[in-house]
Design an enzyme around this catalytic site. Structure first.
Site, short mmCIF file in Angstrom:
data_model
loop_
_atom_site.label_atom_id
_atom_site.label_comp_id
_atom_site.label_asym_id
_atom_site.label_seq_id
_atom_site.Cartn_x
_atom_site.Cartn_y
_atom_site.Cartn_z
N LYS A 48 0.88 -1.19 0.00
CA LYS A 48 0.00 0.00 0.00
C LYS A 48 0.90 1.22 0.00
O LYS A 48 2.06 1.15 0.41
CB LYS A 48 -0.89 0.01 1.25
CG LYS A 48 -2.10 0.91 1.16
CD LYS A 48 -3.26 0.26 0.44
CE LYS A 48 -4.39 1.24 0.22
NZ LYS A 48 -5.57 0.61 -0.37
N ASP A 76 -6.89 4.60 -4.58
CA ASP A 76 -7.60 4.43 -3.31
C ASP A 76 -8.23 5.79 -3.04
O ASP A 76 -8.46 6.56 -4.00
CB ASP A 76 -6.62 4.01 -2.19
CG ASP A 76 -7.33 3.60 -0.89
OD1 ASP A 76 -8.03 2.57 -0.89
OD2 ASP A 76 -7.24 4.33 0.11
P1 NDP Z 1 -13.30 7.91 -2.68
O1 NDP Z 1 -12.24 8.93 -2.41
O2 NDP Z 1 -13.79 7.74 -4.07
O3 NDP Z 1 -14.57 8.15 -1.74
C1 NDP Z 1 -14.45 8.17 -0.34
C2 NDP Z 1 -15.80 8.59 0.22
O4 NDP Z 1 -15.72 8.51 1.63
C3 NDP Z 1 -16.18 10.02 -0.11
O5 NDP Z 1 -17.57 10.14 -0.12
C4 NDP Z 1 -15.57 10.78 1.07
O6 NDP Z 1 -16.20 12.04 1.31
C5 NDP Z 1 -15.84 9.83 2.22
N1 NDP Z 1 -14.80 9.99 3.24
C6 NDP Z 1 -13.46 9.99 3.08
N2 NDP Z 1 -12.83 10.20 4.25
C7 NDP Z 1 -13.81 10.34 5.17
C8 NDP Z 1 -13.82 10.56 6.56
N3 NDP Z 1 -12.67 10.71 7.24
N4 NDP Z 1 -15.02 10.63 7.18
C9 NDP Z 1 -16.18 10.49 6.50
N5 NDP Z 1 -16.24 10.27 5.17
C10 NDP Z 1 -15.08 10.19 4.53
O7 NDP Z 1 -12.68 6.53 -2.12
P2 NDP Z 1 -13.14 5.05 -2.43
O8 NDP Z 1 -14.61 5.00 -2.62
O9 NDP Z 1 -12.23 4.52 -3.47
O10 NDP Z 1 -12.72 4.31 -1.09
C11 NDP Z 1 -13.59 4.22 0.04
C12 NDP Z 1 -13.10 3.15 0.98
O11 NDP Z 1 -13.05 1.89 0.29
C13 NDP Z 1 -11.68 3.33 1.54
O12 NDP Z 1 -11.63 2.77 2.83
C14 NDP Z 1 -10.83 2.49 0.59
O13 NDP Z 1 -9.61 2.10 1.20
C15 NDP Z 1 -11.75 1.31 0.37
N6 NDP Z 1 -11.49 0.53 -0.82
C16 NDP Z 1 -11.48 1.11 -2.06
C17 NDP Z 1 -11.26 0.35 -3.17
C18 NDP Z 1 -11.34 0.92 -4.54
O14 NDP Z 1 -11.24 0.13 -5.50
N7 NDP Z 1 -11.56 2.20 -4.72
C19 NDP Z 1 -10.91 -1.09 -3.05
C20 NDP Z 1 -11.07 -1.62 -1.71
C21 NDP Z 1 -11.32 -0.83 -0.65
P3 NDP Z 1 -15.56 13.38 0.68
O15 NDP Z 1 -15.96 13.37 -0.76
O16 NDP Z 1 -16.19 14.45 1.48
O17 NDP Z 1 -14.08 13.28 0.88
#
Ligand code: NDP
Length: 454
Positions: free
Chosen positions: A134, A174
């Protein structure tokens, strides 16, 4: 004799964890992830003392290497900014290190190590030839211009390129890193290396080395996994009330597939707050707001008069639902929120995000008989399709959306089956936390036995 082994196994796990805590006292997220996995492994050591004899756990929990580096870049006002970049190369027994890059101000060594450690097991579960890693940076992409993002990504890759390669370490996206950022990093890698090594990064744009269905993979995969959980109980998504946190990549495509299966998704969020729409989330509008306009989720209620917006995201778990899918970030559900979900009748919780439920919350769910799908199994669809992207790159070919989606579907079914069977074989039927940890661990541990110590 049996009791002696039992004591030994517990003692062994305790000793390794005590040593780990001493060495990493200031890394709470890493210790939390390690503890969750360690707690599952005692029955494995009881059954297979050879893993203790070869000190596999102690060896596995120490990363092969942690790289940290300075990233200096110029903003639009010609000021030089400095961030810290990381790559944790944890374990490459099954294949090249593989895991995403996160750009978020909360990124530090503890977060990087927890994510990379979990990634080892998740990647093993996919059945694809990928090890665990990572990386990322404490760079905050929010509010940055496109030119600033490009300059940051180029500066980041100018340092990272020397540690990665299609057969060495293959990063992806990510939080804060999507196809745009991957594209900028890929361009810089290609410039520096002077070679078209498409398999060095995944999550690229389709048509430029990227796989179709990679964007949808984590969200769709999560829903395919939950479909298997529901099938176990002779149930389905049809008419189920679903709450999803987040409105990023994972959340959006989880909502899309859940709706496709007939679920009634009523809420989602961003880091500022959450929306509740009793008529069901209008996903087209969410995509327009988040993916096209780049606005906050709050904007949703301007166009949906029956929907409400609440500031702060914690209370999203007070909305009664049958299925809860945390898809935002780590530690978004604690014990109190878990108890609230249980009191409101939640039946299934499955993690789209990495470690969104803390240990207290997981215990609450398991003790209350809530069927719980842990992230390392339930959200493995993203990295699984990344591995399929690597395979396409190696073969210099592209597969159709349908072909990739079908492969994803069968991988998620297989992960469910393996996790569920491992739990059963070790005396914890229905406990997918223990099952997925054990199934992932055994694959890596067996590889470490074959390799020997050097
Ligand atoms: P994105 O950046 O596309 O979206 C993240 C979302 O979560 C946004 O809506 C964001 O809001 C919100 N968010 C981020 N940080 C916080 C926080 N501290 N408190 C509350 N809300 C928060 O990321 P992903 O959708 O790609 O990833 C989401 C999760 O899934 C992570 O844990 C990631 O590690 C995991 N994941 C992702 C994969 C992938 O393929 N993308 C694969 C496997 C796991 P805002 O827009 O306001 O920042």
């Amino acid at each position: 004799m049996e009791t002696a082994i039992k004591n030994n196994a517990q003692q062994y796990v305790d000793d390794v964890f005590t040593k780990l805590k001493k060495k990493n006292a200031h890394q709470p997220e890493f210790l939390q992830a390690a503890e969750e996995i360690f707690l599952s492994l005692v029955p494995v050591f009881e059954k297979n003392p050879k893993y203790m004899e070869h000190n596999i756990l102690d060896r596995l929990v120490e990363p092969d290497r942690i790289i940290s580096f300075r990233v200096a870049w110029q903003d639009d006002q010609n000021q030089v900014q400095v961030n810290r970049g990381y790559r944790v190369q944890y374990n490459n027994v099954i294949g090249p290190y593989k895991g995403g890059l996160r750009f978020h101000p909360t990124v530090d060594e503890s977060i990087m190590k927890f994510l990379a450690f979990e990634q080892i097991f998740k990647n093993a579960l996919t059945g694809q030839a990928i090890g665990g890693g990572k990386g990322g940076s404490d760079f905050n992409p929010k509010g940055k211009s496109d030119a600033e993002i490009m300059r940051f990504c180029q500066a980041f890759m100018t340092e990272l390129y020397r540690y990665i390669g299609p057969d060495v370490d293959v990063p992806a996206g990510d939080i804060g890193v999507g196809a745009r950022e991957v594209g900028y990093m890929w361009g810089q890698y290609k410039r520096i290396r002077g070679a078209y090594e498409a398999g060095v990064l995944t999550g690229k744009k389709p048509g430029f080395g990227g796989s179709l269905a990679r964007t949808e993979a984590t969200g769709y995969g999560l829903i395919y996994f939950v479909e298997e959980m529901l099938r176990e109980e002779k149930d389905s998504f049809l008419n189920k009330k679903v709450v999803v946190s987040g409105s990023g990549n994972v959340a959006i495509y989880a909502i899309e597939k859940a709706q496709h299966f007939g679920a009634h998704v009523v809420a989602c969020s961003d880091s500022s707050g959450y929306i509740y729409d009793p008529e069901g989330i209008d996903l087209k509008l969410v995509k327009e707001i988040k993916e096209v306009r780049g606005e906050r989720i709050k904007a949703y209620v301007n166009e949906r008069p029956n929907a409400t917006y609440s500031e702060g995201c914690e209370n999203i778990w007070s909305i009664p639902c049958d299925i809860a899918l945390p898809c935002a970030t780590q530690n978004e559900i604690d014990g109190d929120q878990a108890r609230l979900l249980i009191a409101n009748g939640v039946h299934v919780v499955a993690e789209g995000a990495n470690m969104p439920s803390n240990l207290d919350a997981i215990n609450e769910f398991l003790n209350a008989g809530v069927f719980f799908g842990p992230g390392k199994a339930a959200n493995a669809g993203g990295v699984a399709v990344s591995a399929l992207e690597m395979a396409q790159n190696s073969g210099r070919t592209y597969w159709s959306f349908q072909e990739v989606d079908e492969k994803l579907h069968s991988i998620m079914k297989a992960i469910y089956k393996e996790s569920s069977e491992a739990a059963k074989q070790h005396g914890f039927e229905g406990n997918l936390v223990i099952g997925s940890n054990i199934a992932g661990f055994i694959k890596v541990a067996n590889g470490m036995l074959v390799e020997g110590v050097y």
